[in-house]
Motif scaffolding. Structure first.
Motif, mmCIF file in Angstrom:
data_model
loop_
_atom_site.group_PDB
_atom_site.id
_atom_site.type_symbol
_atom_site.label_atom_id
_atom_site.label_comp_id
_atom_site.label_asym_id
_atom_site.label_seq_id
_atom_site.Cartn_x
_atom_site.Cartn_y
_atom_site.Cartn_z
ATOM 1 N N LYS A 1 -30.992 34.481 -0.091
ATOM 2 C CA LYS A 1 -31.226 33.232 -0.803
ATOM 3 C C LYS A 1 -31.969 32.308 0.144
ATOM 4 N N ARG A 2 -32.860 31.488 -0.405
ATOM 5 C CA ARG A 2 -33.582 30.523 0.411
ATOM 6 C C ARG A 2 -33.091 29.130 0.062
ATOM 7 N N LEU A 3 -32.674 28.393 1.087
ATOM 8 C CA LEU A 3 -32.224 27.012 0.929
ATOM 9 C C LEU A 3 -33.332 26.090 1.417
ATOM 10 N N TYR A 4 -33.549 25.004 0.690
ATOM 11 C CA TYR A 4 -34.593 24.040 1.041
ATOM 12 C C TYR A 4 -33.958 22.701 1.409
ATOM 13 N N TYR A 5 -34.428 22.142 2.523
ATOM 14 C CA TYR A 5 -34.001 20.816 2.959
ATOM 15 C C TYR A 5 -35.248 20.016 3.311
ATOM 16 N N LEU A 6 -35.253 18.751 2.953
ATOM 17 C CA LEU A 6 -36.342 17.849 3.329
ATOM 18 C C LEU A 6 -35.841 16.852 4.351
ATOM 19 N N ILE B 1 -34.569 27.891 4.824
ATOM 20 C CA ILE B 1 -33.620 28.725 5.552
ATOM 21 C C ILE B 1 -33.236 29.897 4.658
ATOM 22 N N ASP B 2 -33.522 31.109 5.123
ATOM 23 C CA ASP B 2 -33.145 32.319 4.393
ATOM 24 C C ASP B 2 -31.765 32.746 4.864
ATOM 25 N N VAL B 3 -30.823 32.828 3.927
ATOM 26 C CA VAL B 3 -29.446 33.127 4.285
ATOM 27 C C VAL B 3 -28.898 34.268 3.450
ATOM 28 N N VAL C 1 -24.355 27.200 6.691
ATOM 29 C CA VAL C 1 -25.596 26.424 6.781
ATOM 30 C C VAL C 1 -25.417 25.061 6.128
ATOM 31 N N HIS C 2 -24.859 25.036 4.926
ATOM 32 C CA HIS C 2 -24.642 23.759 4.240
ATOM 33 C C HIS C 2 -23.747 22.837 5.085
ATOM 34 N N LYS C 3 -22.716 23.407 5.652
ATOM 35 C CA LYS C 3 -21.770 22.621 6.453
ATOM 36 C C LYS C 3 -22.452 22.010 7.683
ATOM 37 N N ILE C 4 -23.244 22.813 8.377
ATOM 38 C CA ILE C 4 -23.925 22.335 9.590
ATOM 39 C C ILE C 4 -24.942 21.243 9.247
ATOM 40 N N VAL C 5 -25.773 21.475 8.249
ATOM 41 C CA VAL C 5 -26.818 20.507 7.909
ATOM 42 C C VAL C 5 -26.210 19.220 7.364
ATOM 43 N N ASP D 1 -31.998 16.248 3.623
ATOM 44 C CA ASP D 1 -31.449 16.232 2.275
ATOM 45 C C ASP D 1 -31.616 17.607 1.646
ATOM 46 N N PHE D 2 -30.523 18.117 1.049
ATOM 47 C CA PHE D 2 -30.609 19.388 0.329
ATOM 48 C C PHE D 2 -31.527 19.193 -0.870
ATOM 49 N N SER D 3 -32.503 20.091 -1.021
ATOM 50 C CA SER D 3 -33.519 19.908 -2.059
ATOM 51 C C SER D 3 -33.638 21.076 -3.019
#
Length: 166
Positions: A2-7, A135-137, A145-149, A156-158
């Motif tokens: 899964k790829r997570l996007y943050y701005l 971030i590919d997880v 990853v969510h916890k650290i960011v 911001d989670f996008s």
């Protein structure tokens, strides 16, 4: 995967997030930063997205291949049943292959000039000077990853994309 996007607003924040994720077991090659400031990405020792992640080459080439296949089949149907031409099996195969390859080439050519459909939604933010962290997880790394960011409070989670191939 899964790829997570943050701005984030600052390239330094992207570097800090990348370092923290790497220190906590996330492979650095699974963290990419897309920014208008490409020199800043290199200067801060971050990985930028590769050519296939930036543009829509693979998707458009596949669409071109399927379109070429359909055009070839319709062309052979018209030639045989409406115009009265007949083709041998080898000629049919060669025509099918030629038109399909042309469609693949044309689709890929268009894809190189087109922004990746997954990144298109972030285009305006990147143009404003923000930085996109991708971030590919694996499923078992997502919560970490969510916890650290979220703890760092620098991005911001996008959004997310499931089934990332590249």
């Amino acid at each position: 995967m899964k790829r997570l996007y943050y701005l984030t607003d600052k390239i330094e924040f992207a570097e800090h997030i990348s370092q923290e994720l790497t220190n906590n077991g996330i492979d650095a090659h699974h963290i990419h930063v897309l920014s208008k400031n490409e020199a800043g990405v290199v200067t801060h020792h971050l990985h930028g997205p590769n050519l296939f992640e930036r543009n829509d080459f693979l998707r458009r080439a596949l669409i071109g291949m399927v379109t070429g296949l359909i055009v070839a089949i319709v062309s052979m149907f018209i030639a045989k049943y409406l115009l009265g031409y007949s083709f041998t099996g080898l000629a049919q195969f060669a025509l099918l292959l030629l038109i399909m390859l042309f469609g693949t080439w044309l689709g890929g050519f268009i894809g190189f000039a087109t922004e990746n459909k997954h990144l298109n939604r972030f285009h305006d933010e990147i143009e404003k000077g923000r930085h996109l962290i991708m971030i590919d997880v694996k499923a078992n790394e997502e919560r970490l990853v969510h916890k650290i960011v979220e703890h760092l409070n620098e991005a911001d989670f996008s959004g997310e994309d499931k089934h990332v191939l590249i």
